[in-house]
Design a protein around this motif. Sequence first.
Motif, PDB file in Angstrom:
ATOM      1  N   ALA A  47       0.834  -1.203   0.000  1.00 22.80           N
ATOM      2  CA  ALA A  47       0.000   0.000   0.000  1.00 22.80           C
ATOM      3  C   ALA A  47       0.869   1.254   0.000  1.00 22.80           C
ATOM      4  O   ALA A  47       0.579   2.221  -0.710  1.00 22.80           O
ATOM      5  N   PHE A  51       1.080   4.017  -2.936  1.00 22.78           N
ATOM      6  CA  PHE A  51       0.821   5.415  -2.603  1.00 22.78           C
ATOM      7  C   PHE A  51       1.948   6.302  -3.115  1.00 22.78           C
ATOM      8  O   PHE A  51       1.706   7.357  -3.703  1.00 22.78           O
ATOM      9  N   CYS A  52       3.188   5.879  -2.899  1.00 23.12           N
ATOM     10  CA  CYS A  52       4.341   6.661  -3.356  1.00 23.12           C
ATOM     11  C   CYS A  52       4.361   6.754  -4.875  1.00 23.12           C
ATOM     12  O   CYS A  52       4.593   7.825  -5.439  1.00 23.12           O
ATOM     13  N   ASN A  55       1.892   9.204  -6.299  1.00 22.62           N
ATOM     14  CA  ASN A  55       2.217  10.608  -6.044  1.00 22.62           C
ATOM     15  C   ASN A  55       3.564  11.015  -6.625  1.00 22.62           C
ATOM     16  O   ASN A  55       4.094  12.076  -6.293  1.00 22.62           O
ATOM     17  N   THR A  95      -1.447  13.381   3.766  1.00 21.16           N
ATOM     18  CA  THR A  95      -2.223  13.046   2.581  1.00 21.16           C
ATOM     19  C   THR A  95      -3.075  11.814   2.869  1.00 21.16           C
ATOM     20  O   THR A  95      -2.631  10.882   3.540  1.00 21.16           O
ATOM     21  N   LEU A  97      -4.808   8.349   2.325  1.00 24.85           N
ATOM     22  CA  LEU A  97      -4.458   7.121   1.625  1.00 24.85           C
ATOM     23  C   LEU A  97      -5.669   6.656   0.824  1.00 24.85           C
ATOM     24  O   LEU A  97      -6.718   6.375   1.402  1.00 24.85           O
TER      25      LEU A  97
END
Length: 129
Positions: A47, A51-52, A55, A95, A97
């Motif tokens: 996860a 997410f990284c 973004n 931020t 998730l």
Amino acid sequence: APPPPADEAAPKRRKVNTRYLQRDKKRKAKLKLFVSGLPFSSGAAEALAGFCAANGVAAPERVTTLEKQGRKTGQAYATFSTAEDAEAALALSGTKLPGGGGRWLDFKRVAEKTERTGGDAAAGGGGGA
């Protein structure tokens, strides 16, 4: 017992320059972040990597999730490959998730450990006789 022949003498130990070891520890500390707000599921590392990537930040090289009494805490230590990647991830703190059940990711720098010295009775260390 006779001393060993000169060609079988024990190798000399090289002296280690601790300045370089301390410098490397400081460099590694800049690459490591504490992450909270991860999902409790077993795929917390995936996860965080997703997410990284979503973004525009490189995924961490290593993610170590934390557990308490065998249960996931939603917290982890993430080690990034460069200081720039760690800074970019730090900027994403706060931020939400996506698909994480409304959880907000929080990134923090890992504090550098201080050296502990021996027990000083005045400082509360040491003990009775």
